[in-house]
Design a protein around this motif. Sequence first.
Motif, PDB file in Angstrom:
ATOM      1  N   SER A 175     -31.391  10.457  39.192  1.00  0.00           N
ATOM      2  CA  SER A 175     -32.305  10.774  38.089  1.00  0.00           C
ATOM      3  C   SER A 175     -31.802  10.138  36.804  1.00  0.00           C
ATOM      4  O   SER A 175     -30.609   9.886  36.649  1.00  0.00           O
ATOM      5  CB  SER A 175     -32.384  12.288  37.872  1.00  0.00           C
ATOM      6  OG  SER A 175     -32.861  12.937  39.005  1.00  0.00           O
ATOM      7  N   PHE A 176     -32.730   9.916  35.883  1.00  0.00           N
ATOM      8  CA  PHE A 176     -32.391   9.473  34.539  1.00  0.00           C
ATOM      9  C   PHE A 176     -32.349  10.697  33.649  1.00  0.00           C
ATOM     10  O   PHE A 176     -33.078  11.658  33.867  1.00  0.00           O
ATOM     11  CB  PHE A 176     -33.448   8.508  33.984  1.00  0.00           C
ATOM     12  CG  PHE A 176     -33.529   7.221  34.748  1.00  0.00           C
ATOM     13  CD1 PHE A 176     -32.556   6.252  34.582  1.00  0.00           C
ATOM     14  CD2 PHE A 176     -34.560   6.991  35.625  1.00  0.00           C
ATOM     15  CE1 PHE A 176     -32.630   5.064  35.285  1.00  0.00           C
ATOM     16  CE2 PHE A 176     -34.643   5.810  36.334  1.00  0.00           C
ATOM     17  CZ  PHE A 176     -33.673   4.846  36.164  1.00  0.00           C
ATOM     18  N   GLY A 177     -31.499  10.657  32.634  1.00  0.00           N
ATOM     19  CA  GLY A 177     -31.454  11.772  31.709  1.00  0.00           C
ATOM     20  C   GLY A 177     -30.857  11.362  30.379  1.00  0.00           C
ATOM     21  O   GLY A 177     -30.330  10.260  30.218  1.00  0.00           O
ATOM     22  N   ARG A 178     -30.999  12.270  29.425  1.00  0.00           N
ATOM     23  CA  ARG A 178     -30.450  12.066  28.088  1.00  0.00           C
ATOM     24  C   ARG A 178     -29.498  13.222  27.805  1.00  0.00           C
ATOM     25  O   ARG A 178     -29.829  14.378  28.013  1.00  0.00           O
ATOM     26  CB  ARG A 178     -31.576  12.035  27.058  1.00  0.00           C
ATOM     27  CG  ARG A 178     -31.103  11.638  25.685  1.00  0.00           C
ATOM     28  CD  ARG A 178     -32.231  11.180  24.794  1.00  0.00           C
ATOM     29  NE  ARG A 178     -32.985  10.051  25.315  1.00  0.00           N
ATOM     30  CZ  ARG A 178     -32.589   8.769  25.270  1.00  0.00           C
ATOM     31  NH1 ARG A 178     -31.436   8.470  24.749  1.00  0.00           N
ATOM     32  NH2 ARG A 178     -33.352   7.817  25.749  1.00  0.00           N
ATOM     33  N   ILE A 179     -28.303  12.903  27.332  1.00  0.00           N
ATOM     34  CA  ILE A 179     -27.284  13.918  27.055  1.00  0.00           C
ATOM     35  C   ILE A 179     -27.725  14.780  25.878  1.00  0.00           C
ATOM     36  O   ILE A 179     -28.138  14.265  24.843  1.00  0.00           O
ATOM     37  CB  ILE A 179     -25.928  13.264  26.758  1.00  0.00           C
ATOM     38  CG1 ILE A 179     -25.429  12.527  27.990  1.00  0.00           C
ATOM     39  CG2 ILE A 179     -24.906  14.306  26.304  1.00  0.00           C
ATOM     40  CD1 ILE A 179     -24.166  11.724  27.776  1.00  0.00           C
ATOM     41  N   VAL A 180     -27.644  16.102  26.061  1.00  0.00           N
ATOM     42  CA  VAL A 180     -28.002  17.032  24.984  1.00  0.00           C
ATOM     43  C   VAL A 180     -26.798  17.799  24.466  1.00  0.00           C
ATOM     44  O   VAL A 180     -26.822  18.316  23.349  1.00  0.00           O
ATOM     45  CB  VAL A 180     -29.108  18.020  25.418  1.00  0.00           C
ATOM     46  CG1 VAL A 180     -30.409  17.302  25.651  1.00  0.00           C
ATOM     47  CG2 VAL A 180     -28.708  18.818  26.635  1.00  0.00           C
ATOM     48  N   PHE A 227     -33.405  16.056  31.807  1.00  0.00           N
ATOM     49  CA  PHE A 227     -33.995  15.100  32.740  1.00  0.00           C
ATOM     50  C   PHE A 227     -35.207  14.434  32.110  1.00  0.00           C
ATOM     51  O   PHE A 227     -35.984  15.070  31.417  1.00  0.00           O
ATOM     52  CB  PHE A 227     -34.423  15.800  34.031  1.00  0.00           C
ATOM     53  CG  PHE A 227     -33.273  16.371  34.799  1.00  0.00           C
ATOM     54  CD1 PHE A 227     -32.431  15.547  35.518  1.00  0.00           C
ATOM     55  CD2 PHE A 227     -33.025  17.730  34.788  1.00  0.00           C
ATOM     56  CE1 PHE A 227     -31.365  16.068  36.224  1.00  0.00           C
ATOM     57  CE2 PHE A 227     -31.964  18.264  35.492  1.00  0.00           C
ATOM     58  CZ  PHE A 227     -31.122  17.433  36.213  1.00  0.00           C
ATOM     59  N   GLU A 228     -35.348  13.132  32.374  1.00  0.00           N
ATOM     60  CA  GLU A 228     -36.504  12.395  31.887  1.00  0.00           C
ATOM     61  C   GLU A 228     -37.452  12.166  33.052  1.00  0.00           C
ATOM     62  O   GLU A 228     -36.993  11.837  34.138  1.00  0.00           O
ATOM     63  CB  GLU A 228     -36.059  11.059  31.296  1.00  0.00           C
ATOM     64  CG  GLU A 228     -35.212  11.237  30.059  1.00  0.00           C
ATOM     65  CD  GLU A 228     -34.725   9.905  29.502  1.00  0.00           C
ATOM     66  OE1 GLU A 228     -34.955   8.857  30.133  1.00  0.00           O
ATOM     67  OE2 GLU A 228     -34.113   9.920  28.449  1.00  0.00           O
ATOM     68  N   PRO A 229     -38.709  12.271  32.888  1.00  0.00           N
ATOM     69  CA  PRO A 229     -39.490  12.626  31.697  1.00  0.00           C
ATOM     70  C   PRO A 229     -39.829  14.110  31.619  1.00  0.00           C
ATOM     71  O   PRO A 229     -40.625  14.511  30.784  1.00  0.00           O
ATOM     72  CB  PRO A 229     -40.769  11.812  31.896  1.00  0.00           C
ATOM     73  CG  PRO A 229     -40.974  11.826  33.373  1.00  0.00           C
ATOM     74  CD  PRO A 229     -39.584  11.810  33.974  1.00  0.00           C
ATOM     75  N   TRP A 230     -39.232  14.951  32.460  1.00  0.00           N
ATOM     76  CA  TRP A 230     -39.652  16.342  32.560  1.00  0.00           C
ATOM     77  C   TRP A 230     -39.178  17.217  31.415  1.00  0.00           C
ATOM     78  O   TRP A 230     -39.797  18.208  31.099  1.00  0.00           O
ATOM     79  CB  TRP A 230     -39.170  16.940  33.886  1.00  0.00           C
ATOM     80  CG  TRP A 230     -39.647  16.127  35.033  1.00  0.00           C
ATOM     81  CD1 TRP A 230     -40.893  16.157  35.581  1.00  0.00           C
ATOM     82  CD2 TRP A 230     -38.926  15.140  35.730  1.00  0.00           C
ATOM     83  NE1 TRP A 230     -40.983  15.255  36.594  1.00  0.00           N
ATOM     84  CE2 TRP A 230     -39.789  14.604  36.710  1.00  0.00           C
ATOM     85  CE3 TRP A 230     -37.633  14.638  35.634  1.00  0.00           C
ATOM     86  CZ2 TRP A 230     -39.399  13.610  37.584  1.00  0.00           C
ATOM     87  CZ3 TRP A 230     -37.250  13.650  36.506  1.00  0.00           C
ATOM     88  CH2 TRP A 230     -38.122  13.145  37.461  1.00  0.00           C
ATOM     89  N   GLY A 231     -38.034  16.917  30.822  1.00  0.00           N
ATOM     90  CA  GLY A 231     -37.527  17.719  29.722  1.00  0.00           C
ATOM     91  C   GLY A 231     -36.743  18.934  30.162  1.00  0.00           C
ATOM     92  O   GLY A 231     -36.311  19.718  29.335  1.00  0.00           O
ATOM     93  N   SER A 232     -36.540  19.125  31.463  1.00  0.00           N
ATOM     94  CA  SER A 232     -35.731  20.245  31.955  1.00  0.00           C
ATOM     95  C   SER A 232     -34.261  19.936  31.731  1.00  0.00           C
ATOM     96  O   SER A 232     -33.822  18.804  31.898  1.00  0.00           O
ATOM     97  CB  SER A 232     -35.964  20.468  33.444  1.00  0.00           C
ATOM     98  OG  SER A 232     -37.308  20.767  33.682  1.00  0.00           O
ATOM     99  N   GLU A 233     -33.499  20.955  31.385  1.00  0.00           N
ATOM    100  CA  GLU A 233     -32.085  20.760  31.116  1.00  0.00           C
ATOM    101  C   GLU A 233     -31.248  21.144  32.329  1.00  0.00           C
ATOM    102  O   GLU A 233     -31.504  22.152  32.982  1.00  0.00           O
ATOM    103  CB  GLU A 233     -31.676  21.609  29.913  1.00  0.00           C
ATOM    104  CG  GLU A 233     -30.295  21.304  29.400  1.00  0.00           C
ATOM    105  CD  GLU A 233     -29.971  22.066  28.143  1.00  0.00           C
ATOM    106  OE1 GLU A 233     -29.060  22.916  28.188  1.00  0.00           O
ATOM    107  OE2 GLU A 233     -30.629  21.833  27.121  1.00  0.00           O
ATOM    108  N   SER A 234     -30.234  20.337  32.612  1.00  0.00           N
ATOM    109  CA  SER A 234     -29.315  20.633  33.706  1.00  0.00           C
ATOM    110  C   SER A 234     -28.285  21.650  33.232  1.00  0.00           C
ATOM    111  O   SER A 234     -28.202  21.966  32.053  1.00  0.00           O
ATOM    112  CB  SER A 234     -28.583  19.358  34.136  1.00  0.00           C
ATOM    113  OG  SER A 234     -27.662  18.975  33.125  1.00  0.00           O
ATOM    114  N   GLY A 235     -27.489  22.105  34.148  1.00  0.00           N
ATOM    115  CA  GLY A 235     -26.304  22.876  33.769  1.00  0.00           C
ATOM    116  C   GLY A 235     -25.226  21.875  33.363  1.00  0.00           C
ATOM    117  O   GLY A 235     -25.498  20.689  33.168  1.00  0.00           O
TER     118      GLY A 235
END
Length: 106
Positions: free
Chosen positions: A21-26, A39-47
């Motif tokens: 998956s692609f994602g952006r660090i928050v 996660f992109e493009p869903w906007g859900s945050e991982s643990g």
Amino acid sequence: MNPVVQNKRLIEGMLPASSFSFGRIVSVDTEERLVKVEFEPWGSESGWCRCLKDTFYPIETEYGIYEPKFPYKPDQEVLLAYVQGANESGQYVVLGLLDQGEVSEQ
């Protein structure tokens, strides 16, 4: 139902069948060397996700030990892989940076 299990099922339902998956660090925990990713493009945050150690652990060279800094900062784009564990457990692992881009100051 347990909120953690419910959230996991919700995220799994939104993610593609690929384990990448692609994602952006928050969020970044530099002491523990962990990151949280959206996660992109869903906007859900991982643990909290672990990162490949080759990107920041000390490396022994013929000139001594090279100690790179932990490279991850908020707003950087990363590639993640989901590693399936036993008993339906699993964890996302950050494979590396995709784009340095604009890095916010913290």
